[in-house]
Design a protein around this motif. Structure first.
Motif, PDB file in Angstrom:
ATOM      1  N   GLY A  22       3.052  13.410  -0.203  1.00 33.46           N
ATOM      2  CA  GLY A  22       2.896  14.854  -0.258  1.00 33.46           C
ATOM      3  C   GLY A  22       1.738  15.301   0.610  1.00 33.46           C
ATOM      4  O   GLY A  22       1.650  14.949   1.780  1.00 33.46           O
ATOM      5  N   GLU A  23       0.846  16.085   0.015  1.00 32.85           N
ATOM      6  CA  GLU A  23      -0.306  16.587   0.750  1.00 32.85           C
ATOM      7  C   GLU A  23      -1.508  15.649   0.688  1.00 32.85           C
ATOM      8  O   GLU A  23      -2.543  15.934   1.292  1.00 32.85           O
ATOM      9  N   VAL A  24      -1.368  14.548  -0.028  1.00 32.96           N
ATOM     10  CA  VAL A  24      -2.489  13.630  -0.237  1.00 32.96           C
ATOM     11  C   VAL A  24      -2.325  12.406   0.653  1.00 32.96           C
ATOM     12  O   VAL A  24      -1.220  11.885   0.826  1.00 32.96           O
ATOM     13  N   ALA A  25      -3.432  11.948   1.213  1.00 29.53           N
ATOM     14  CA  ALA A  25      -3.429  10.730   2.016  1.00 29.53           C
ATOM     15  C   ALA A  25      -4.582   9.839   1.580  1.00 29.53           C
ATOM     16  O   ALA A  25      -5.715  10.307   1.411  1.00 29.53           O
ATOM     17  N   GLY A  26      -4.274   8.571   1.354  1.00 30.69           N
ATOM     18  CA  GLY A  26      -5.314   7.589   1.083  1.00 30.69           C
ATOM     19  C   GLY A  26      -5.597   6.822   2.359  1.00 30.69           C
ATOM     20  O   GLY A  26      -4.666   6.331   3.020  1.00 30.69           O
ATOM     21  N   ALA A  86      -5.990   2.753  -0.434  1.00 30.80           N
ATOM     22  CA  ALA A  86      -4.873   3.567   0.024  1.00 30.80           C
ATOM     23  C   ALA A  86      -3.909   3.900  -1.108  1.00 30.80           C
ATOM     24  O   ALA A  86      -3.344   4.997  -1.159  1.00 30.80           O
ATOM     25  N   ARG A  87      -3.745   2.981  -2.044  1.00 30.21           N
ATOM     26  CA  ARG A  87      -2.782   3.189  -3.131  1.00 30.21           C
ATOM     27  C   ARG A  87      -3.226   4.285  -4.095  1.00 30.21           C
ATOM     28  O   ARG A  87      -2.408   4.829  -4.842  1.00 30.21           O
ATOM     29  N   ALA A 128       0.820  -1.214   0.000  1.00 31.61           N
ATOM     30  CA  ALA A 128       0.000   0.000   0.000  1.00 31.61           C
ATOM     31  C   ALA A 128       0.851   1.260   0.000  1.00 31.61           C
ATOM     32  O   ALA A 128       0.454   2.286  -0.570  1.00 31.61           O
ATOM     33  N   THR A 129       2.014   1.206   0.619  1.00 31.97           N
ATOM     34  CA  THR A 129       2.836   2.409   0.788  1.00 31.97           C
ATOM     35  C   THR A 129       4.055   2.425  -0.138  1.00 31.97           C
ATOM     36  O   THR A 129       4.940   3.269   0.041  1.00 31.97           O
ATOM     37  N   GLY A 146      -0.320   6.487  -6.217  1.00 31.32           N
ATOM     38  CA  GLY A 146      -0.129   6.378  -7.659  1.00 31.32           C
ATOM     39  C   GLY A 146       1.197   5.722  -7.991  1.00 31.32           C
ATOM     40  O   GLY A 146       1.608   4.757  -7.343  1.00 31.32           O
ATOM     41  N   ASP A 147       1.869   6.245  -8.996  1.00 26.45           N
ATOM     42  CA  ASP A 147       3.147   5.685  -9.417  1.00 26.45           C
ATOM     43  C   ASP A 147       4.320   6.528  -8.914  1.00 26.45           C
ATOM     44  O   ASP A 147       5.407   6.530  -9.497  1.00 26.45           O
TER      45      ASP A 147
END
Length: 473
Positions: free
Chosen positions: A69-73, A92-93, A25-26, A97-98
């Motif tokens: 960054g500023e995004v969290a899943g 979560a992924r 996931a991370t 992304g890539d």
């Protein structure tokens, strides 16, 4: 190591396979964790001479987070299983992304324990709790013939959390919480008033069930109710205000504390954004957020990201020196995590939150501070309030307040509201008492739909030029 169940509580989830899922996931993320929680809570309410409610709740689940960054899943489930975890990985992924982020280092470890890990619910039997509530009711009614209604409650909870990070780091914490509350209604010539008192902390029930403790709470509730029987309408206008020690720190918490949380400042939406190193309060004003106070309601051995709690100075001698940070906001702001990443439960992502927020005391005698008040209000009890984080404007209602003229405390007043903004109020502090006190352990804080237990505190404080909204009775 294989087939190793999670601790501190058993699940069907295998640690190594869960770790592999977390790493999937991370992958390419900056941060993330698997947060597991089990919580049990019990609450009893004795009202109008009988048990009104008796509840017992149990819940468990996990939350999986991947941050870039500023995004969290974030994905969560009450089903702690490999199947549910695999579905959470897909969600979560989406935030990662890539990307090719660099995983942040794990939090520091700690062997510190700030409170007992004993289950407070099991600390007393149900019949003992019920009998205590009956005794509180009888005691309160016998205190004064004007008592017409008594409500008493006992609440206890036991939370177990386990945090697994992609590098294999494991952090766990067991958090108890207890509280007793007493509310009394008195009637005099058809006028009814209410007084409430209570408190607790991350302690067992033994001390709270001791008559020496709950009798003081009942007496305090009665005192506040009786004071308000004689209260006249509050004046209105701009005037100096003296706030009492302890619980009035809730104004500090709301009007100032939220504005010093990292996320609001990173986004520029706080009234204190961009003011680091500048004077934002009167000389002598020092404000801390301290999650390390033993047994306190707002304390946490580690936050909900696994960072050990800390004693963080936010304002020092009037100068802004720090914000409260979780891991994501700290990284984005080039700061260090401060142990303030908190969440309501496994179903919520962490964010910067307060723990125990308080103002240090000064050197003035509280009596001298009141004596210096020529025309104003002396407020010692607060109810609800509202705050706009973007500009710090607040409105707070007083549950116990007195008119002061020429340094003499006069009659109680009812319906007083304090109106102002945190940034201005900080600079209008004119005196600090030597009687700093913490609240009795009854605070809850709401932010973006999440509620967490907190503590507040302050000394006697004089603030000049607050707007007082009055109310006729």
């Amino acid at each position: 190591m294989t087939d190793s169940p999670f601790r501190p509580f058993e699940t069907s989830l295998d640690r190594d396979r869960a770790l592999a899922q977390l790493r999937a996931a991370t992958r390419g993320a900056d941060d993330g964790e698997l947060f597991l929680e089990r919580r049990r809570s019990e609450a009893l309410l004795f009202d109008d001479g009988r048990i009104k409610t008796a509840s017992y709740d149990a819940s468990e689940g996990f939350g999986l987070r991947a941050v870039r960054g500023e995004v969290a899943g974030y994905a969560h489930s009450s089903d702690i299983s490999e199947t549910a975890l695999a579905r959470a990985v897909e969600t979560a992924r989406l935030a990662v992304g890539d990307g090719g982020g660099t995983m942040a280092p794990p939090p520091a470890r700690t062997n510190r324990h700030l409170y007992t890990d004993a289950d407070p619910i099991a600390g007393a039997s149900f019949p003992v709790k019920l009998e205590t509530l009956r005794q509180i009711d009888a005691f309160a009614r016998n205190l004064d013939p004007r008592v017409v209604q008594v409500s008493a409650s006992i609440a206890a909870s036991h939370q177990e959390v386990f945090i697994l990070r992609p590098d294999g780091t494991e952090v766990s914490d067991i958090r108890p919480m207890t509280r007793i509350n007493v509310s009394i209604i008195v009637d005099q010539d058809g006028r009814r008033e209410t007084g409430t008192a209570g408190g607790g902390g991350r302690i067992g029930l033994d001390g709270l069930l001791d008559p020496a403790d709950w009798q003081k709470k009942a007496q305090e509730a009665l005192r506040v109710a009786v004071v308000n029987l004689d209260a006249g309408p509050a004046p209105a206008g701009v005037m100096d205000v003296v706030l009492g020690p302890g619980w009035p720190g809730i104004l500090l918490h709301e009007a100032i504390g939220h504005g010093l949380e990292g996320d609001f400042n990173r986004k520029g939406s706080s009234a204190f954004a961009g003011l680091m190193g500048q004077r934002i309060a009167s000389p002598g004003v020092t404000v801390l957020d301290d999650g390390t106070l033993p047994d306190r309601r707002g304390s946490i051995t580690v936050d909900d990201e696994g960072t050990p709690s800390q004693k963080n100075t936010l304002i020092e001698d009037g100068i802004l020196v720090g914000y409260m940070q979780d891991r994501q906001n700290a990284r984005l702001m080039g700061a260090r995590p401060t142990g303030n990443g908190r969440r309501e439960s496994y179903a919520h992502a962490p964010m910067p939150r307060m723990t125990n927020t308080y103002m240090l005391g000064g050197k003035a005698d509280p009596a001298d501070i009141v004596a210096d008040l020529k025309d104003g209000i002396y407020a010692v009890g607060f109810g609800g309030g509202q705050v706009d984080i973007t500009n710090g404007k607040f409105v707070f209602s007083c549950t116990e307040a007195y008119r002061v003229e020429n340094g003499r405390v006069g009659a109680p007043v009812k319906g007083a509201t304090l109106i102002g903004d945190g940034a201005t109020a900080l600079k209008q502090i004119r005196a600090l008492g030597n009687d700093m006190a913490l609240d009795p352990g009854m605070g809850n804080c709401g932010k973006q739909g999440q509620w967490v237990p907190v503590g507040v505190g302050q000394p006697t404080v004089m603030i000049s030029g607050l707007t007082v909204g009055g109310s006729a009775i």
